[in-house]
Write an enzyme that holds these catalytic residues in place. Structure first.
Site, PDB file in Angstrom:
ATOM      1  N   SER A   1       2.187 103.894 -62.954  1.00  0.00           N
ATOM      2  CA  SER A   1       0.811 104.324 -62.692  1.00  0.00           C
ATOM      3  C   SER A   1      -0.133 103.828 -63.794  1.00  0.00           C
ATOM      4  O   SER A   1       0.239 103.760 -64.971  1.00  0.00           O
ATOM      5  CB  SER A   1       0.740 105.846 -62.625  1.00  0.00           C
TER       6      SER A   1
ATOM      7  N   ALA B   1       4.129 103.030 -67.273  1.00  0.00           N
ATOM      8  CA  ALA B   1       2.816 103.573 -66.933  1.00  0.00           C
ATOM      9  C   ALA B   1       1.801 103.313 -68.044  1.00  0.00           C
ATOM     10  O   ALA B   1       2.108 103.414 -69.235  1.00  0.00           O
ATOM     11  CB  ALA B   1       2.925 105.072 -66.668  1.00  0.00           C
TER      12      ALA B   1
ATOM     13  N   HIS C   1      -7.962  89.216 -55.391  1.00  0.00           N
ATOM     14  CA  HIS C   1      -7.759  88.072 -54.498  1.00  0.00           C
ATOM     15  C   HIS C   1      -6.652  87.134 -54.978  1.00  0.00           C
ATOM     16  O   HIS C   1      -6.398  86.968 -56.172  1.00  0.00           O
ATOM     17  CB  HIS C   1      -9.074  87.291 -54.329  1.00  0.00           C
TER      18      HIS C   1
END
Length: 210
Positions: A170, A188, A140
């Site tokens: 990733s 990553a 949020h």
């Protein structure tokens, strides 16, 4: 979506977008790609019709056809979106996987690819032309600029700000409240616990400048 969509890009991300539109029962007119070896080839039942600057197909965009830019390379993506804005006066549509969960209190721009099992929480702001790969979680109050690319399985904490053109690899975790500057890159698997300056590259746990 009432009109069919023409996909710009027929390689990896183009096929991802094609799958998303198929799953959402959106009619795909075809695909365009600048690799001449792909022209007139088939991806399933869909044809790679020609190049991305082919006026014969570009003139369809607007009244008869929508467009989606499915090219991961940032500079090329920028150029194609700018061309569509200037020559056809349109913004590309979103490609949102049917398994993605997006809060009704989130604000989503245009031309984004939102992959399978992505979760976008309340009061998130996502700009235009970004790519959220499979399983990305945006908590949020996070704010993401335009042309942001976030790799599969990354978790973006609450209140995080990611400026335009940033690249998140990733499996990255960005801790709540962190700001990642314009054009920054996060390797990553990194865990980002402090702000990342614009244009810098960081990697590791905790992430440090490369």
């Amino acid at each position: 979506m009432e009109n069919p969509v023409l996909i710009f890009g027929a390689k990896g991300l183009g096929v991802v977008a094609l799958d998303i539109f198929q799953r959402n029962n959106v009619v795909v007119y075809g695909l365009l790609d600048d690799d001449p070896n792909l022209h007139n080839t088939q991806i399933g039942e869909y044809t790679v019709l020609g190049s991305t600057d082919d006026d014969g197909f570009l003139k369809l965009i607007g009244k008869k056809c929508e467009a989606f830019v499915a090219i991961e390379a940032r500079a090329e993506r920028h150029d194609l979106v700018e061309m569509l804005n200037e020559r056809r006066s349109i913004m590309p549509v979103n490609a949102i996987h049917d398994t993605a969960i997006i809060s009704t209190f989130a604000l989503i721009g245009h031309g984004n690819l939102i992959g399978a099992r992505v979760a976008i929480s309340s009061k998130v702001v996502l700009g235009h032309h970004s790519i959220l790969h499979t399983g990305v979680v945006i908590e949020h109050d996070a704010i993401l600029g335009d042309y942001v690319n976030i790799g599969a399985g990354s978790i973006i904490g609450s209140g995080v700000v990611i400026d335009q053109d940033a690249f998140i690899g990733s499996g990255v975790t960005v801790i709540s409240g962190v700001k990642i500057g314009k054009g920054a890159s996060v390797g990553a698997g990194s865990v980002v616990v402090e702000n990342v300056p614009s244009g810098s590259r960081v990697f590791g746990n905790p992430a440090k400048k490369v």
